[in-house]
Design a protein around this motif. Structure first.
Motif, PDB file in Angstrom:
ATOM      1  N   SER A   1      -7.568  49.552 -50.899  1.00 18.56           N
ATOM      2  CA  SER A   1      -6.499  50.378 -51.465  1.00 18.56           C
ATOM      3  C   SER A   1      -6.542  51.827 -50.998  1.00 18.56           C
ATOM      4  O   SER A   1      -5.526  52.523 -51.024  1.00 18.56           O
ATOM      5  CB  SER A   1      -6.562  50.345 -52.992  1.00 18.56           C
ATOM      6  OG  SER A   1      -7.734  51.005 -53.460  1.00 18.56           O
ATOM      7  N   GLY A   2      -7.716  52.324 -50.604  1.00 18.01           N
ATOM      8  CA  GLY A   2      -7.847  53.722 -50.229  1.00 18.01           C
ATOM      9  C   GLY A   2      -7.885  54.670 -51.414  1.00 18.01           C
ATOM     10  O   GLY A   2      -7.880  55.888 -51.240  1.00 18.01           O
ATOM     11  N   SER A   3      -7.947  54.111 -52.618  1.00 15.05           N
ATOM     12  CA  SER A   3      -7.900  54.949 -53.822  1.00 15.05           C
ATOM     13  C   SER A   3      -9.219  55.657 -54.111  1.00 15.05           C
ATOM     14  O   SER A   3      -9.265  56.580 -54.927  1.00 15.05           O
ATOM     15  CB  SER A   3      -7.497  54.100 -55.038  1.00 15.05           C
ATOM     16  OG  SER A   3      -8.405  53.035 -55.239  1.00 15.05           O
ATOM     17  N   LEU A   4     -10.283  55.233 -53.466  1.00 18.95           N
ATOM     18  CA  LEU A   4     -11.585  55.881 -53.613  1.00 18.95           C
ATOM     19  C   LEU A   4     -12.302  55.797 -52.270  1.00 18.95           C
ATOM     20  O   LEU A   4     -12.703  54.725 -51.836  1.00 18.95           O
ATOM     21  CB  LEU A   4     -12.416  55.195 -54.710  1.00 18.95           C
ATOM     22  CG  LEU A   4     -13.812  55.768 -54.959  1.00 18.95           C
ATOM     23  CD1 LEU A   4     -13.707  57.198 -55.479  1.00 18.95           C
ATOM     24  CD2 LEU A   4     -14.581  54.896 -55.962  1.00 18.95           C
ATOM     25  N   SER A   5     -12.447  56.947 -51.631  1.00 17.24           N
ATOM     26  CA  SER A   5     -13.063  56.976 -50.302  1.00 17.24           C
ATOM     27  C   SER A   5     -14.568  57.255 -50.433  1.00 17.24           C
ATOM     28  O   SER A   5     -14.981  58.037 -51.292  1.00 17.24           O
ATOM     29  CB  SER A   5     -12.399  58.073 -49.468  1.00 17.24           C
ATOM     30  OG  SER A   5     -12.842  58.061 -48.139  1.00 17.24           O
ATOM     31  N   PRO A   6     -15.411  56.608 -49.604  1.00 17.54           N
ATOM     32  CA  PRO A   6     -15.074  55.707 -48.504  1.00 17.54           C
ATOM     33  C   PRO A   6     -15.092  54.220 -48.870  1.00 17.54           C
ATOM     34  O   PRO A   6     -14.742  53.388 -48.047  1.00 17.54           O
ATOM     35  CB  PRO A   6     -16.180  56.010 -47.501  1.00 17.54           C
ATOM     36  CG  PRO A   6     -17.389  56.264 -48.374  1.00 17.54           C
ATOM     37  CD  PRO A   6     -16.857  56.977 -49.593  1.00 17.54           C
ATOM     38  N   ASN A   7     -15.519  53.866 -50.086  1.00 13.57           N
ATOM     39  CA  ASN A   7     -15.712  52.454 -50.427  1.00 13.57           C
ATOM     40  C   ASN A   7     -14.441  51.625 -50.272  1.00 13.57           C
ATOM     41  O   ASN A   7     -14.503  50.442 -49.926  1.00 13.57           O
ATOM     42  CB  ASN A   7     -16.227  52.320 -51.860  1.00 13.57           C
ATOM     43  CG  ASN A   7     -17.659  52.794 -52.020  1.00 13.57           C
ATOM     44  OD1 ASN A   7     -18.288  53.174 -51.042  1.00 13.57           O
ATOM     45  ND2 ASN A   7     -18.166  52.782 -53.235  1.00 13.57           N
ATOM     46  N   ARG A   8     -13.288  52.244 -50.542  1.00 12.37           N
ATOM     47  CA  ARG A   8     -12.039  51.487 -50.542  1.00 12.37           C
ATOM     48  C   ARG A   8     -11.190  51.741 -49.302  1.00 12.37           C
ATOM     49  O   ARG A   8      -9.974  51.557 -49.329  1.00 12.37           O
ATOM     50  CB  ARG A   8     -11.258  51.794 -51.824  1.00 12.37           C
ATOM     51  CG  ARG A   8     -12.053  51.430 -53.071  1.00 12.37           C
ATOM     52  CD  ARG A   8     -11.319  51.743 -54.354  1.00 12.37           C
ATOM     53  NE  ARG A   8     -12.170  51.472 -55.510  1.00 12.37           N
ATOM     54  CZ  ARG A   8     -11.819  51.684 -56.772  1.00 12.37           C
ATOM     55  NH1 ARG A   8     -10.619  52.169 -57.044  1.00 12.37           N
ATOM     56  NH2 ARG A   8     -12.662  51.415 -57.758  1.00 12.37           N
ATOM     57  N   ASP A   9     -11.844  52.162 -48.231  1.00  7.19           N
ATOM     58  CA  ASP A   9     -11.144  52.428 -46.971  1.00  7.19           C
ATOM     59  C   ASP A   9     -11.319  51.278 -45.978  1.00  7.19           C
ATOM     60  O   ASP A   9     -11.264  51.484 -44.761  1.00  7.19           O
ATOM     61  CB  ASP A   9     -11.669  53.729 -46.343  1.00  7.19           C
ATOM     62  CG  ASP A   9     -11.345  54.947 -47.180  1.00  7.19           C
ATOM     63  OD1 ASP A   9     -10.478  54.856 -48.060  1.00  7.19           O
ATOM     64  OD2 ASP A   9     -11.966  56.001 -46.942  1.00  7.19           O
ATOM     65  N   SER A  10     -11.516  50.082 -46.466  1.00  4.19           N
ATOM     66  CA  SER A  10     -11.853  48.946 -45.609  1.00  4.19           C
ATOM     67  C   SER A  10     -10.638  48.325 -44.931  1.00  4.19           C
ATOM     68  O   SER A  10      -9.537  48.281 -45.485  1.00  4.19           O
ATOM     69  CB  SER A  10     -12.550  47.850 -46.431  1.00  4.19           C
ATOM     70  OG  SER A  10     -13.758  48.315 -46.961  1.00  4.19           O
ATOM     71  N   CYS A  11     -10.866  47.838 -43.725  1.00  3.88           N
ATOM     72  CA  CYS A  11      -9.908  46.988 -43.007  1.00  3.88           C
ATOM     73  C   CYS A  11     -10.706  45.827 -42.439  1.00  3.88           C
ATOM     74  O   CYS A  11     -11.727  46.028 -41.784  1.00  3.88           O
ATOM     75  CB  CYS A  11      -9.235  47.772 -41.890  1.00  3.88           C
ATOM     76  SG  CYS A  11      -8.209  46.759 -40.786  1.00  3.88           S
ATOM     77  N   ILE A  12     -10.243  44.614 -42.715  1.00  9.12           N
ATOM     78  CA  ILE A  12     -10.975  43.428 -42.260  1.00  9.12           C
ATOM     79  C   ILE A  12     -10.001  42.481 -41.566  1.00  9.12           C
ATOM     80  O   ILE A  12      -8.942  42.170 -42.101  1.00  9.12           O
ATOM     81  CB  ILE A  12     -11.645  42.704 -43.442  1.00  9.12           C
ATOM     82  CG1 ILE A  12     -12.508  43.672 -44.245  1.00  9.12           C
ATOM     83  CG2 ILE A  12     -12.488  41.532 -42.947  1.00  9.12           C
ATOM     84  CD1 ILE A  12     -12.962  43.132 -45.587  1.00  9.12           C
ATOM     85  N   LEU A  13     -10.370  42.036 -40.379  1.00  8.55           N
ATOM     86  CA  LEU A  13      -9.613  41.022 -39.642  1.00  8.55           C
ATOM     87  C   LEU A  13     -10.437  39.751 -39.609  1.00  8.55           C
ATOM     88  O   LEU A  13     -11.621  39.779 -39.238  1.00  8.55           O
ATOM     89  CB  LEU A  13      -9.316  41.491 -38.219  1.00  8.55           C
ATOM     90  CG  LEU A  13      -8.254  42.578 -38.051  1.00  8.55           C
ATOM     91  CD1 LEU A  13      -8.228  43.063 -36.612  1.00  8.55           C
ATOM     92  CD2 LEU A  13      -6.887  42.058 -38.461  1.00  8.55           C
ATOM     93  N   ILE A  14      -9.827  38.637 -39.980  1.00 10.54           N
ATOM     94  CA  ILE A  14     -10.550  37.367 -40.063  1.00 10.54           C
ATOM     95  C   ILE A  14      -9.773  36.279 -39.331  1.00 10.54           C
ATOM     96  O   ILE A  14      -8.560  36.124 -39.543  1.00 10.54           O
ATOM     97  CB  ILE A  14     -10.752  36.946 -41.530  1.00 10.54           C
ATOM     98  CG1 ILE A  14     -11.508  38.028 -42.302  1.00 10.54           C
ATOM     99  CG2 ILE A  14     -11.500  35.610 -41.606  1.00 10.54           C
ATOM    100  CD1 ILE A  14     -11.607  37.744 -43.784  1.00 10.54           C
ATOM    101  N   ASP A  15     -10.466  35.554 -38.487  1.00 13.92           N
ATOM    102  CA  ASP A  15      -9.889  34.367 -37.864  1.00 13.92           C
ATOM    103  C   ASP A  15     -10.076  33.220 -38.858  1.00 13.92           C
ATOM    104  O   ASP A  15     -11.212  32.811 -39.106  1.00 13.92           O
ATOM    105  CB  ASP A  15     -10.615  34.058 -36.553  1.00 13.92           C
ATOM    106  CG  ASP A  15      -9.976  32.896 -35.797  1.00 13.92           C
ATOM    107  OD1 ASP A  15      -9.482  31.946 -36.449  1.00 13.92           O
ATOM    108  OD2 ASP A  15      -9.988  32.927 -34.558  1.00 13.92           O
TER     109      ASP A  15
END
Length: 218
Positions: A114-128
């Motif tokens: 969500s980006g609502s709490l940095s840095p814990n919520r700044d994730s981007c994940i790509l999954i096959d």
């Protein structure tokens, strides 16, 4: 006018079970079609459909659940490591947005914090979804640019693939009553400092006492 990827009219509610409601575009009343328990799964924030399977992710969950279209559990993909099944609030990645995207004729799941709490919520994940291979990115730089551009209380709640890039939506709140559509470039997670983006306010509600947020896109 921007035309987003077609969204199927359905609502999924999570709270020890899943309630699936199918909504007609012309009728405001939903119809309950199924209830399926998911024992032991802490919450649910987003889902994506691919090749007959539904991929469910909770904002404080450690894994993606894979079910059939009747929400019968078939498999899972481990994403995070935690002592408990429910990640603590101040530690969770807060994955609120998930979408299926296509890259080089390969389907991938794109998940965003969500980006609502940095840095814990700044994730981007790509999954096959086929091989379960994962790539993890921090979106701290890109999210910082969004905040500087005017989204003071950033809260990414939806993402979708567009013919010309990626669409995200940031949900407002009573203190910051602005739902904002974000149109950005494909692979913005790899070019965070230079990726172009456009912010579009959604709706005209500025009444802080009755503000309605937005959630979901794909």
């Amino acid at each position: 006018m921007l035309y987003l990827e077609r969204m199927y009219p359905k609502i999924i509610f999570f709270n020890l079970f899943i309630i699936v409601s199918m909504l007609s575009c012309n009728k405001p009343v939903g119809k309950l079609v199924a209830i399926q328990p998911l024992p032991g799964y802490p919450s649910g924030s987003g889902l994506a459909y691919h090749n007959g399977y539904i991929y469910l992710m909770g904002d404080d969950a450690t894994q993606i659940l894979i079910t059939d279209t009747l929400f019968k559990l078939k498999d899972s993909i481990s994403i995070f490591t935690a002592a408990e099944k429910r990640i603590a609030k101040d530690e969770k990645a807060d994955i609120e947005a998930i979408a299926l995207i296509s890259r080089n004729k390969t389907s991938l799941l794109l998940m965003l914090g969500s980006g609502s709490l940095s840095p814990n919520r700044d994730s981007c994940i790509l999954i096959d979804p086929l091989t379960k291979e994962q790539k993890h990115y921090s979106l701290s730089l890109f999210y910082s640019r969004l905040r500087s551009a005017g989204i003071r209380d950033l809260n990414i709640e939806g993402v979708t693939s567009l013919p010309f890039g990626i669409g995200l939506v940031s949900r407002g709140n009573k203190i910051f009553p602005r739902n904002i559509l974000i149109i950005t470039e494909d692979k913005f997670w790899e070019n965070q400092g230079t990726a172009n983006f456009k912010l579009i306010k959604i709706g005209a509600n500025s009444d802080t006492s009755s503000f309605n947020g937005i959630s979901g896109m794909d």
